[in-house]
Design a protein around this motif. Structure first.
Motif, PDB file in Angstrom:
ATOM      1  N   THR A 152       0.849  -1.367   0.157  1.00 44.94           N
ATOM      2  CA  THR A 152       0.017   0.026  -0.096  1.00 44.94           C
ATOM      3  C   THR A 152       0.917   1.420  -0.017  1.00 44.94           C
ATOM      4  OG1 THR A 152      -1.748  -1.154   1.214  1.00 44.94           O
ATOM      5  CG2 THR A 152      -2.005   1.222   1.209  1.00 44.94           C
ATOM      6  N   ARG A 153       1.798   1.184   0.730  1.00 45.05           N
ATOM      7  CA  ARG A 153       2.989   2.272   0.786  1.00 45.05           C
ATOM      8  C   ARG A 153       3.278   2.538  -0.492  1.00 45.05           C
ATOM      9  NH1 ARG A 153       5.595   5.721   3.707  1.00 45.05           N
ATOM     10  NH2 ARG A 153       7.941   6.160   3.127  1.00 45.05           N
ATOM     11  N   LEU A 154       3.910   1.708  -1.216  1.00 42.44           N
ATOM     12  CA  LEU A 154       4.540   1.628  -2.421  1.00 42.44           C
ATOM     13  C   LEU A 154       3.418   2.270  -3.460  1.00 42.44           C
ATOM     14  CD1 LEU A 154       6.650  -1.789  -2.703  1.00 42.44           C
ATOM     15  CD2 LEU A 154       7.388   0.689  -2.406  1.00 42.44           C
ATOM     16  N   PHE A 155       2.377   1.809  -3.589  1.00 38.31           N
ATOM     17  CA  PHE A 155       1.214   2.344  -4.288  1.00 38.31           C
ATOM     18  C   PHE A 155       0.954   3.879  -4.030  1.00 38.31           C
ATOM     19  CE2 PHE A 155      -0.620  -1.960  -4.636  1.00 38.31           C
ATOM     20  CZ  PHE A 155      -0.037  -2.228  -5.943  1.00 38.31           C
ATOM     21  N   GLN A 156       0.995   4.310  -2.898  1.00 35.91           N
ATOM     22  CA  GLN A 156       0.956   5.783  -2.569  1.00 35.91           C
ATOM     23  C   GLN A 156       2.099   6.562  -3.031  1.00 35.91           C
ATOM     24  OE1 GLN A 156      -1.943   7.015  -1.245  1.00 35.91           O
ATOM     25  NE2 GLN A 156      -0.841   9.033  -1.684  1.00 35.91           N
ATOM     26  N   ILE A 157       3.332   6.102  -2.935  1.00 36.80           N
ATOM     27  CA  ILE A 157       4.528   6.601  -3.401  1.00 36.80           C
ATOM     28  C   ILE A 157       4.523   6.724  -5.010  1.00 36.80           C
ATOM     29  CG2 ILE A 157       6.967   6.204  -3.869  1.00 36.80           C
ATOM     30  CD1 ILE A 157       7.092   5.049  -1.266  1.00 36.80           C
ATOM     31  N   ILE A 158       3.810   5.710  -5.657  1.00 39.25           N
ATOM     32  CA  ILE A 158       3.638   5.902  -7.178  1.00 39.25           C
ATOM     33  C   ILE A 158       2.544   6.923  -7.310  1.00 39.25           C
ATOM     34  CG2 ILE A 158       2.572   4.831  -9.282  1.00 39.25           C
ATOM     35  CD1 ILE A 158       3.562   2.203  -7.945  1.00 39.25           C
ATOM     36  N   MET A 159       1.350   6.985  -6.700  1.00 44.34           N
ATOM     37  CA  MET A 159       0.557   8.073  -6.818  1.00 44.34           C
ATOM     38  C   MET A 159       0.958   9.752  -6.583  1.00 44.34           C
ATOM     39  SD  MET A 159      -2.010   6.725  -8.132  1.00 44.34           S
ATOM     40  CE  MET A 159      -3.308   8.155  -7.844  1.00 44.34           C
ATOM     41  N   ASP A 160       1.912   9.600  -5.501  1.00 45.48           N
ATOM     42  CA  ASP A 160       2.458  11.094  -5.131  1.00 45.48           C
ATOM     43  C   ASP A 160       3.470  11.433  -6.260  1.00 45.48           C
ATOM     44  OD1 ASP A 160       1.149  11.013  -2.880  1.00 45.48           O
ATOM     45  OD2 ASP A 160       2.461  10.153  -1.473  1.00 45.48           O
ATOM     46  N   ASN A 161       4.140  10.377  -6.729  1.00 44.51           N
ATOM     47  CA  ASN A 161       5.093  11.149  -7.649  1.00 44.51           C
ATOM     48  C   ASN A 161       4.459  11.320  -9.274  1.00 44.51           C
ATOM     49  OD1 ASN A 161       8.027  10.935  -6.808  1.00 44.51           O
ATOM     50  ND2 ASN A 161       7.121   9.327  -5.826  1.00 44.51           N
ATOM     51  N   ALA A 162       3.358  10.529  -9.411  1.00 37.64           N
ATOM     52  CA  ALA A 162       2.677  10.943 -10.550  1.00 37.64           C
ATOM     53  C   ALA A 162       1.850  12.199 -10.600  1.00 37.64           C
ATOM     54  CB  ALA A 162       1.687   9.922 -10.695  1.00 37.64           C
ATOM     55  N   ALA A 163       1.418  12.551  -9.208  1.00 33.66           N
ATOM     56  CA  ALA A 163       0.902  13.600  -9.163  1.00 33.66           C
ATOM     57  C   ALA A 163       1.829  14.821  -9.270  1.00 33.66           C
ATOM     58  CB  ALA A 163       0.040  13.858  -7.898  1.00 33.66           C
ATOM     59  N   ARG A 164       2.852  14.854  -8.740  1.00 32.16           N
ATOM     60  CA  ARG A 164       4.059  15.719  -8.954  1.00 32.16           C
ATOM     61  C   ARG A 164       4.331  15.747 -10.280  1.00 32.16           C
ATOM     62  NH1 ARG A 164       9.575  15.992  -8.741  1.00 32.16           N
ATOM     63  NH2 ARG A 164      10.369  17.861  -7.942  1.00 32.16           N
ATOM     64  N   LEU A 165       4.643  14.801 -11.202  1.00 27.08           N
ATOM     65  CA  LEU A 165       5.068  15.046 -12.544  1.00 27.08           C
ATOM     66  C   LEU A 165       3.804  15.658 -13.313  1.00 27.08           C
ATOM     67  CD1 LEU A 165       6.623  11.339 -13.316  1.00 27.08           C
ATOM     68  CD2 LEU A 165       7.678  13.575 -13.076  1.00 27.08           C
ATOM     69  N   ASN A 166       2.388  15.215 -12.818  1.00 30.70           N
ATOM     70  CA  ASN A 166       1.394  16.000 -13.494  1.00 30.70           C
ATOM     71  C   ASN A 166       1.501  17.534 -13.385  1.00 30.70           C
ATOM     72  OD1 ASN A 166      -0.997  15.596 -15.203  1.00 30.70           O
ATOM     73  ND2 ASN A 166      -1.978  16.435 -13.430  1.00 30.70           N
ATOM     74  N   HIS A 167       1.816  17.938 -12.051  1.00 30.93           N
ATOM     75  CA  HIS A 167       1.956  19.187 -11.725  1.00 30.93           C
ATOM     76  C   HIS A 167       3.118  19.905 -12.721  1.00 30.93           C
ATOM     77  CE1 HIS A 167       2.579  22.383  -8.468  1.00 30.93           C
ATOM     78  NE2 HIS A 167       1.908  22.934  -9.505  1.00 30.93           N
ATOM     79  N   ILE A 168       4.095  19.199 -12.708  1.00 28.28           N
ATOM     80  CA  ILE A 168       5.274  19.776 -13.556  1.00 28.28           C
ATOM     81  C   ILE A 168       4.517  20.030 -15.219  1.00 28.28           C
ATOM     82  CG2 ILE A 168       7.606  19.398 -14.657  1.00 28.28           C
ATOM     83  CD1 ILE A 168       8.378  17.999 -11.959  1.00 28.28           C
ATOM     84  N   VAL A 169       3.818  18.965 -15.491  1.00 26.67           N
ATOM     85  CA  VAL A 169       3.463  19.044 -17.024  1.00 26.67           C
ATOM     86  C   VAL A 169       2.623  20.244 -17.198  1.00 26.67           C
ATOM     87  CG1 VAL A 169       2.088  17.691 -18.630  1.00 26.67           C
ATOM     88  CG2 VAL A 169       4.001  16.482 -17.400  1.00 26.67           C
ATOM     89  N   GLU A 170       1.902  20.406 -15.998  1.00 26.25           N
ATOM     90  CA  GLU A 170       0.916  21.677 -16.163  1.00 26.25           C
ATOM     91  C   GLU A 170       1.669  22.859 -16.326  1.00 26.25           C
ATOM     92  OE1 GLU A 170      -2.388  21.821 -16.463  1.00 26.25           O
ATOM     93  OE2 GLU A 170      -2.873  19.475 -16.379  1.00 26.25           O
ATOM     94  N   ASP A 171       2.697  23.044 -15.413  1.00 23.49           N
ATOM     95  CA  ASP A 171       3.334  24.213 -15.351  1.00 23.49           C
ATOM     96  C   ASP A 171       4.047  24.432 -16.620  1.00 23.49           C
ATOM     97  OD1 ASP A 171       2.769  24.926 -12.810  1.00 23.49           O
ATOM     98  OD2 ASP A 171       4.586  24.087 -11.918  1.00 23.49           O
ATOM     99  N   VAL A 172       4.644  23.504 -17.356  1.00 24.05           N
ATOM    100  CA  VAL A 172       5.237  23.542 -18.606  1.00 24.05           C
ATOM    101  C   VAL A 172       4.092  23.944 -19.730  1.00 24.05           C
ATOM    102  CG1 VAL A 172       6.486  22.268 -20.249  1.00 24.05           C
ATOM    103  CG2 VAL A 172       7.064  21.955 -17.894  1.00 24.05           C
TER     104      VAL A 172
END
Length: 517
Positions: free
Chosen positions: A337-357
């Motif tokens: 469960t913790r590993l899945f949450q890490i994946i979701m958090d980093n995916a959200a961070r990458l999506n934020h970067i894409v939105e900024d770009v």
């Protein structure tokens, strides 16, 4: 050619007048007219009259040139032959004068008719001597002198014809070179006039010899065609740099801000010298135009970058997030469960970067409008306060009246969002921790400063603040300040970091001059 034949007739007039003068003054003391003085005097007088008539026809330019020249050479042959006969024949030496006439005719006419006149002169000399032999018991042996003189006539005529041919070729070549030079000068003038940058040509004393409209626009000086303008009178700053450059010609490039128009230009001096220093060409490169071109290139690159990001990164990222959410719905041990949450958090961070770009791609679509910051800024801070859930006391707003800016509304909201969130992240969250000050400078520009009481930026990292993907926090994308500065430049404003003397961090926006638009 008319000018040449005019001077030739001045010589003829001088020669005939000299004959009359010598015979009238010295009489029998000279050998002139020794055989027939009256014939010599009358012939000289006729020679003067015929020369004056020739000068009149030259002025009228009628009849045509070749006919006048033939008439004058024929007159010379007849008159000088008669004068020679009246002075004792071939032994008088007057026949030599025909060499001058034949040479002048050859140079002026530039044709083979000179040989025809040489033949006429030879026949005249031989006939005159034959008449002298028959009627005056002249020496038969002097036929040799007459023959030599005739040979000299032909030699001089041929030499004059050859020299005239070379002179004509040189003249034609000079005319062609003149046409080429005129065409080249016109081409250079058109190129200089069409250049977007300023071009100024000055001589060694700083006198302006040529300029183009770009110079007048950059210097704010209007040249007059009748004005002998100097570099000192139209641009004293450039005159000083020109004097320094003449002493140290290694300084060829220098960036200046011109005093009247406030244009920033790159000055380049190019010496004009071949056999010595004549002057220089001064190039004034408009830095604003160069920056605009660089901006267009950057915008095109950003457009391609954001399009690639949207296609190559965003879609796979959505698939990863969706698959992870499906896996989270099943039962897993705490480690998974913790590993899945890490994946979701980093995916959200990458999506934020894409939105900024992707926001960078909006900067080429500027729709500027006038905004009064006295009304706009408090409303924006009120909305930000509700969105971020912070108290009103954190913000301290100081706005001078009538601070109007011209900016794209969406860009302005994005810039304020990035800077205010950045200030909230680092401030102490106390009353007045974030201060927004707006005022108008003496040159009419509106200035906005956003200051927070957080820790100052380290001096070694100030230069990297506006670089993309540079961040000082673990969760930051490093694009907020970069995007804010890009959007400011797209709207003619500048964003910079300033270190306050009382601590904290301050970002200043200098909006463009309203008069520039």
């Amino acid at each position: 050619m008319w000018r040449s034949i005019y001077f030739f007739n001045l010589y003829r007039l001088t020669l005939s007048g000299l004959f009359i003068f010598l015979v009238s003054i010295f009489g029998h003391a000279l050998s002139l007219g020794s055989s027939a003085p009256s014939l010599f005097f009358r012939t000289s007088l006729l020679y003067v009259v015929m020369t004056l008539i020739s000068l009149l026809t030259i002025k009228l330019r009628r009849p045509r040139f070749n006919l006048q020249l033939a008439f004058q050479v024929g007159t010379d042959i007849v008159c000088i032959t008669v004068l020679s006969h009246a002075s004792g024949g071939i032994q008088s030496g007057l026949g030599v004068l025909l060499l001058v006439s034949l040479t002048a005719t050859g140079l002026i006419s530039r044709g083979k008719t000179t040989l025809f006149f040489a033949a006429l002169a030879s026949i005249a000399v031989l006939l005159q001597h034959s008449y002298a032999v028959l009627t005056q018991d002249a020496a038969v042996a002097q036929y040799v002198q007459a023959g030599l003189l005739s040979t000299a006539y032909f030699a001089v005529a041929w030499l004059a014809h050859t020299m005239a041919k070379y002179a004509s070729a040189s003249e034609n070549l000079a005319a062609l070179r003149g046409v080429d030079l005129a065409n080249m000068a016109e081409t250079n003038r058109l190129v200089i006039q069409d250049m977007p940058d300023g071009v100024l040509v000055v001589n060694e004393s700083g006198m302006v010899k040529q300029y183009n409209p770009g110079v007048e626009r950059l210097l704010g000086y209007t040249f007059s065609n009748t004005d002998n303008a100097t570099l000192k009178s139209c641009a004293p700053l450039l005159a000083d740099r020109f004097a320094v450059w003449r002493l140290h010609q290694g300084r060829e490039h220098e960036v200046l801000r011109l005093p009247i128009t406030n244009h920033q230009v790159r000055v380049r001096f190019l010496p004009v010298e071949r056999d010595g220093f004549w002057g220089a060409i001064i190039f004034l490169e408009d830095m604003q135009r160069v920056q605009a071109q660089a901006q267009q290139i950057k915008l095109a690159a950003l457009g391609r970058l954001t399009a690639n990001i949207a296609h190559e990164v965003r879609n796979p990222l959505s698939a990863i997030s969706y698959a992870t959410e499906l896996l989270q719905e099943e039962k897993h041990d705490p480690g998974q469960t913790r590993l899945f949450q890490i994946i979701m958090d980093n995916a959200a961070r990458l999506n934020h970067i894409v939105e900024d770009v992707l926001q960078l791609n909006r900067r080429d679509r500027v729709q500027s409008e006038d905004y009064n910051l006295t009304e706009k800024l408090p409303l924006y801070i009120e909305g930000l306060r509700h969105t971020q859930g912070v108290s009103q006391e954190i913000f301290l707003i100081k706005i001078a009246p009538a601070c109007v800016i011209r900016f794209d509304l969406g860009h302005l909201d994005q810039v304020l969002w990035n800077l205010c969130r950045n200030a909230l992240r680092y401030c102490s969250k106390l009353t007045g921790s974030v201060q927004l000050s707006v005022w108008c400078s003496n040159d009419g520009r509106t200035i906005l400063e956003i200051l927070n009481d957080g820790p100052p930026v380290a001096p070694e990292t100030v230069q990297q603040l506006f670089e993309p993907f540079f961040t000082m926090t673990a969760g930051g994308t490093g694009l907020g300040l970069y995007i804010a500065r890009e959007l400011c430049e797209a709207n003619g404003a500048t964003l910079e970091y300033r270190q306050p003397t009382k601590g904290g961090a301050c970002f200043r926006i200098v909006f463009g001059d309203q008069n520039d638009r």
